[in-house]
Design an enzyme around this catalytic site. Structure first.
Site, PDB file in Angstrom:
ATOM      1  N   THR A  19      13.707   1.089  -7.542  1.00  0.00           N
ATOM      2  CA  THR A  19      13.008   0.772  -6.291  1.00  0.00           C
ATOM      3  C   THR A  19      12.380  -0.619  -6.362  1.00  0.00           C
ATOM      4  O   THR A  19      12.334  -1.344  -5.389  1.00  0.00           O
ATOM      5  CB  THR A  19      11.893   1.813  -6.018  1.00  0.00           C
ATOM      6  OG1 THR A  19      12.420   3.126  -6.196  1.00  0.00           O
ATOM      7  CG2 THR A  19      11.346   1.677  -4.616  1.00  0.00           C
ATOM      8  N   ARG A  23      12.607  -1.050 -14.850  1.00  0.00           N
ATOM      9  CA  ARG A  23      11.445  -0.509 -15.559  1.00  0.00           C
ATOM     10  C   ARG A  23      11.905   0.404 -16.684  1.00  0.00           C
ATOM     11  O   ARG A  23      12.702   1.318 -16.456  1.00  0.00           O
ATOM     12  CB  ARG A  23      10.549   0.291 -14.614  1.00  0.00           C
ATOM     13  CG  ARG A  23       9.816  -0.623 -13.710  1.00  0.00           C
ATOM     14  CD  ARG A  23       8.773   0.100 -12.900  1.00  0.00           C
ATOM     15  NE  ARG A  23       8.439  -0.773 -11.792  1.00  0.00           N
ATOM     16  CZ  ARG A  23       7.659  -0.470 -10.795  1.00  0.00           C
ATOM     17  NH1 ARG A  23       7.095   0.718 -10.744  1.00  0.00           N
ATOM     18  NH2 ARG A  23       7.420  -1.336  -9.843  1.00  0.00           N
ATOM     19  N   SER A 114       4.099  -2.292 -12.665  1.00  0.00           N
ATOM     20  CA  SER A 114       3.238  -1.907 -11.552  1.00  0.00           C
ATOM     21  C   SER A 114       2.264  -0.772 -11.885  1.00  0.00           C
ATOM     22  O   SER A 114       1.428  -0.932 -12.758  1.00  0.00           O
ATOM     23  CB  SER A 114       4.121  -1.540 -10.372  1.00  0.00           C
ATOM     24  OG  SER A 114       3.350  -1.349  -9.239  1.00  0.00           O
ATOM     25  N   HIS A 115       2.432   0.376 -11.241  1.00  0.00           N
ATOM     26  CA  HIS A 115       1.469   1.470 -11.402  1.00  0.00           C
ATOM     27  C   HIS A 115       1.749   2.311 -12.644  1.00  0.00           C
ATOM     28  O   HIS A 115       1.023   3.263 -12.906  1.00  0.00           O
ATOM     29  CB  HIS A 115       1.488   2.357 -10.163  1.00  0.00           C
ATOM     30  CG  HIS A 115       2.828   3.003  -9.942  1.00  0.00           C
ATOM     31  ND1 HIS A 115       3.920   2.291  -9.502  1.00  0.00           N
ATOM     32  CD2 HIS A 115       3.257   4.265 -10.131  1.00  0.00           C
ATOM     33  CE1 HIS A 115       4.957   3.101  -9.423  1.00  0.00           C
ATOM     34  NE2 HIS A 115       4.586   4.309  -9.802  1.00  0.00           N
ATOM     35  N   ASP A 279      -3.629  -1.525  -8.130  1.00  0.00           N
ATOM     36  CA  ASP A 279      -2.832  -1.015  -9.238  1.00  0.00           C
ATOM     37  C   ASP A 279      -2.567  -2.085 -10.295  1.00  0.00           C
ATOM     38  O   ASP A 279      -3.146  -3.174 -10.253  1.00  0.00           O
ATOM     39  CB  ASP A 279      -1.513  -0.427  -8.723  1.00  0.00           C
ATOM     40  CG  ASP A 279      -0.556  -1.495  -8.224  1.00  0.00           C
ATOM     41  OD1 ASP A 279      -1.043  -2.562  -7.800  1.00  0.00           O
ATOM     42  OD2 ASP A 279       0.671  -1.281  -8.271  1.00  0.00           O
ATOM     43  N   ASP A 281      -0.275  -4.290 -10.963  1.00  0.00           N
ATOM     44  CA  ASP A 281       0.132  -5.642 -10.588  1.00  0.00           C
ATOM     45  C   ASP A 281      -0.488  -6.130  -9.285  1.00  0.00           C
ATOM     46  O   ASP A 281      -0.106  -7.181  -8.763  1.00  0.00           O
ATOM     47  CB  ASP A 281       1.660  -5.730 -10.508  1.00  0.00           C
ATOM     48  CG  ASP A 281       2.251  -4.796  -9.462  1.00  0.00           C
ATOM     49  OD1 ASP A 281       1.642  -3.754  -9.179  1.00  0.00           O
ATOM     50  OD2 ASP A 281       3.316  -5.116  -8.913  1.00  0.00           O
ATOM     51  N   ASP A 283      -0.511  -4.982  -6.127  1.00  0.00           N
ATOM     52  CA  ASP A 283       0.064  -4.902  -4.784  1.00  0.00           C
ATOM     53  C   ASP A 283      -0.316  -3.632  -4.038  1.00  0.00           C
ATOM     54  O   ASP A 283      -0.109  -3.534  -2.839  1.00  0.00           O
ATOM     55  CB  ASP A 283       1.595  -5.102  -4.811  1.00  0.00           C
ATOM     56  CG  ASP A 283       2.304  -4.121  -5.725  1.00  0.00           C
ATOM     57  OD1 ASP A 283       1.632  -3.289  -6.361  1.00  0.00           O
ATOM     58  OD2 ASP A 283       3.553  -4.202  -5.814  1.00  0.00           O
ATOM     59  N   ARG A 284      -0.880  -2.648  -4.741  1.00  0.00           N
ATOM     60  CA  ARG A 284      -1.275  -1.414  -4.060  1.00  0.00           C
ATOM     61  C   ARG A 284      -2.763  -1.433  -3.704  1.00  0.00           C
ATOM     62  O   ARG A 284      -3.535  -2.179  -4.312  1.00  0.00           O
ATOM     63  CB  ARG A 284      -1.017  -0.201  -4.950  1.00  0.00           C
ATOM     64  CG  ARG A 284       0.437   0.041  -5.203  1.00  0.00           C
ATOM     65  CD  ARG A 284       0.657   1.364  -5.904  1.00  0.00           C
ATOM     66  NE  ARG A 284       2.092   1.550  -6.104  1.00  0.00           N
ATOM     67  CZ  ARG A 284       2.678   2.723  -6.241  1.00  0.00           C
ATOM     68  NH1 ARG A 284       1.956   3.822  -6.242  1.00  0.00           N
ATOM     69  NH2 ARG A 284       3.979   2.808  -6.394  1.00  0.00           N
ATOM     70  N   GLU A 366       3.541   4.839   2.412  1.00  0.00           N
ATOM     71  CA  GLU A 366       2.571   5.893   2.099  1.00  0.00           C
ATOM     72  C   GLU A 366       2.042   5.802   0.675  1.00  0.00           C
ATOM     73  O   GLU A 366       1.018   6.380   0.349  1.00  0.00           O
ATOM     74  CB  GLU A 366       3.187   7.276   2.335  1.00  0.00           C
ATOM     75  CG  GLU A 366       4.533   7.554   1.655  1.00  0.00           C
ATOM     76  CD  GLU A 366       4.507   7.558   0.140  1.00  0.00           C
ATOM     77  OE1 GLU A 366       3.564   8.119  -0.426  1.00  0.00           O
ATOM     78  OE2 GLU A 366       5.432   7.000  -0.466  1.00  0.00           O
ATOM     79  N   LYS A 378       3.766  -6.195  -0.826  1.00  0.00           N
ATOM     80  CA  LYS A 378       2.546  -5.520  -0.426  1.00  0.00           C
ATOM     81  C   LYS A 378       1.394  -6.172  -1.159  1.00  0.00           C
ATOM     82  O   LYS A 378       1.605  -6.814  -2.192  1.00  0.00           O
ATOM     83  CB  LYS A 378       2.629  -4.024  -0.669  1.00  0.00           C
ATOM     84  CG  LYS A 378       2.999  -3.577  -2.083  1.00  0.00           C
ATOM     85  CD  LYS A 378       3.232  -2.071  -2.073  1.00  0.00           C
ATOM     86  CE  LYS A 378       3.423  -1.513  -3.479  1.00  0.00           C
ATOM     87  NZ  LYS A 378       4.823  -1.583  -3.929  1.00  0.00           N
TER      88      LYS A 378
END
Ligand code: VG1
Ligand code: CO
Length: 545
Positions: A19, A23, A114-115, A279, A281, A283-284, A366, A378
């Protein structure tokens, strides 16, 4: 004269980006040639690297610095003219997107999972963003993968490790290295978008009190500069501010489960007016008010409905997009304001074309992701500043803003249930079973729900007509409710099954309802249709958001 070595290598077969980039466990990335193979495959898929500008930075997790040194040597050997690197090897994902755009770079490599948790036994990741600052669309990532399957050699410049810690510009052979402060450009952009004068007044006077949880990840320095130094919020408004190689052992995913310290505070008597987290990186975002959590789907809808109160969007927005599993709350705003509204597959790469063509100004997912046309990712802190700006202009607590929104538009009661690390084979069986079931579902009645359609989401990009099939299973009901099933494309262990459920209610008495109770019938139906519990032996989801 710099020596360029040609290193013989063999392909790895598992370098297909998901996505959001590639990773894997750190240990996988540390295998001989693994990282170099992937980066060389990216470079091979570009028409040429000669004379090009590349942005480089990551979220600071374990292996970030080592990876950057390898990439610098590859970039020099492949003919890049200039590297723009965040000091210390750091750049949040949205800041990297902005830097690519601002300095008209040809692309960027962002190092992040990321997360996902970080550390020697946890995850690392890498993704390529194109010249517009956005994640490479599928036609690029497919090409990276094809090149990775056929790679036989890569090119490495024989140079000493580069000093990443001092800002400045210098040359190594033909390559210009420009180490920039990772925060400055981004902070300037935020000051152009939002009413910093108003925010400064209210944050420094304590009129709005806040707690921002940086989760020991990349947003610490960004929040410190913007919220504390520029806007005057008290220093203790930021918690877990220091970025750590392993993010303090936590799971840097801003939700009520993983940002527990913040969640507990915001639902206590000591809650400040505003709470937020980002998060790994950056972006969240998670948005909270005193005793209220704003779902990301509602957050996008509320932003869209109030966009003209923010300086950068005061002349209105051109349209909205949401990912398919995001609730339909933004659609209601689009309808009321006569705005175009797009439904895209999961992943930010699908918003890029719509943003570039100015079909949309705001978009979101979401999964705690919201953004606008200011960058092509984001953006966590942007969302936090958007909400703070709204609260400051409206002079209303978060809870009142949300409740007023529901009163006007109705509420899309929403929840996502994740089952992590399911055995891949079992997960595949569940999806095969569901796909077989789809044709028989329409017009079947389950309690108060009648199935209107049941299909696999397939997206045709309205700008370049590219088609992305198999983007999740949708079961839609005649009353607008939905159940969606997807397999995660960001996990690194087994398969993660995501179930998304939503139900609309314009009954104000339902607006205080606990989503888990209000959605109980749909959740049960989702579990029954998928036979998830029998097949996995799980009794409950790993995480509920
Ligand atoms: C998840 C989210 C998706 C998001 C992606 C990257 O993907 O569901 O909405 O775009 O993570 O976000 P998946 O395939 O696991 O559902 V991040 O902040 O991890 O780059
Ligand atoms: Co992220």
């Amino acid at each position: 004269m710099t020596t360029i070595n040609t290193i013989k290598t063999n392909p790895y077969t598992d370098q297909k980006p998901g996505t959001s980039g590639l990773r894997k466990k750190v240990k996988v990335f540390q295998q001989t040639h693994y990282l170099a193979n992937f980066v060389q495959s990216v470079f091979n898929s570009l028409e040429t690297c000669d004379g090009k500008i590349l942005v480089l930075g990551g979220d600071g997790r374990y292996f970030n610095r080592e990876a950057i040194q390898i990439i610098i040597k590859l970039a020099l050997a492949n003919g890049f003219a200039k590297l723009i690197i965040g000091q210390g090897g750091l750049l949040s994902t949205p800041a990297a997107s902005h830097v690519i755009r601002k300095y008209k770079a040809d692309g960027g490599l962002i190092l992040s999972a990321s997360h996902n948790p970080a550390g020697v036994d946890e995850d690392f990741g890498i993704k390529y963003n194109i010249f517009n600052g956005g994640p490479a669309p599928e036609k690029y990532t497919d090409a990276f993968f094809q090149h990775s399957l056929n790679i036989s050699e890569y090119y490495l410049a024989e140079i000493a490790d580069v000093d990443l810690d001092n800002v400045g510009s210098y040359n190594i052979a033909e390559l210009e290295i420009n180490i920039i402060d990772p925060v400055t450009d981004y902070a300037e952009l935020m000051a152009e978008i939002f009413d910093f004068e108003l925010l400064k007044q209210q944050l420094s006077s304590g009129e709005i009190s806040l707690c921002f949880d940086a989760m020991h990840a990349i947003t610490g320095p960004y929040a410190q500069r913007i919220l504390v130094e520029m806007l005057g919020a008290p220093a203790d408004s930021i918690i877990n501010a220091e970025p750590l190689l392993d993010f303090g052992g936590g799971h840097p995913d801003p939700n009520l489960v993983y940002a527990k310290e913040l969640a507990d505070l915001m639902f206590s008597d000591a809650a400040p007016d505003f709470g937020a987290a980002s998060d790994g990186d950056g972006d969240r975002n998670m948005i909270l008010g005193n005793n209220i959590f704003v779902t990301p789907s509602d957050s996008l809808a509320i932003m869209a409905a109030n966009a003209t109160l923010i300086p950068a969007y005061k002349n209105g927005i051109s349209g909205i997009a949401r990912s398919m599993p995001t609730s339909q709350a933004p659609d209601r705003v689009a309808k009321a304001y006569n705005l175009p509204c797009f439904e895209t597959p999961t992943g930010w790469k699908f918003f890029g074309n719509l943003l570039d063509a100015d079909k949309i100004t705001l978009c979101g997912e979401e999964s705690f992701g919201t953004g606008s046309n200011h960058v092509r990712e984001k953006d966590g802190l942007w969302a936090v500043l958007f909400w703070l700006n709204l609260v400051a202009v409206k002079k209303q607590p978060v809870a009142e803003i949300v409740q007023a929104h529901w009163q006007q538009f109705g509420r899309d009661i929403y929840s996502r249930h994740d089952y992590d690390a399911v055995e891949t084979e079992i997960a595949n069986e569940i999806f095969a079973h569901l796909i077989k079931l789809l044709p028989s579902l329409p017009i079947q009645v389950f309690g108060q729900y009648t199935v209107a359609y049941a299909d696999e989401f397939c997206y045709t990009d309205p700008i370049d007509q590219s088609v992305s099939a198999n983007q999740g299973i949708r079961i839609g009901f005649t009353n607008g409710s939905r159940i969606i099933f997807r397999l995660s494309g960001t996990g690194t262990v087994g398969a993660t099954i995501r179930i998304y459920v939503e139900r609309f209610s314009d009954d104000v008495s339902q607006h205080k309802a606990d989503p888990q109770l209000a959605l109980a019938e749909l959740i049960l139906l989702a579990e029954q249709l998928s036979e998830l519990k029998q097949r996995t032996g799980r009794t409950e989801p790993t995480v509920i958001t």
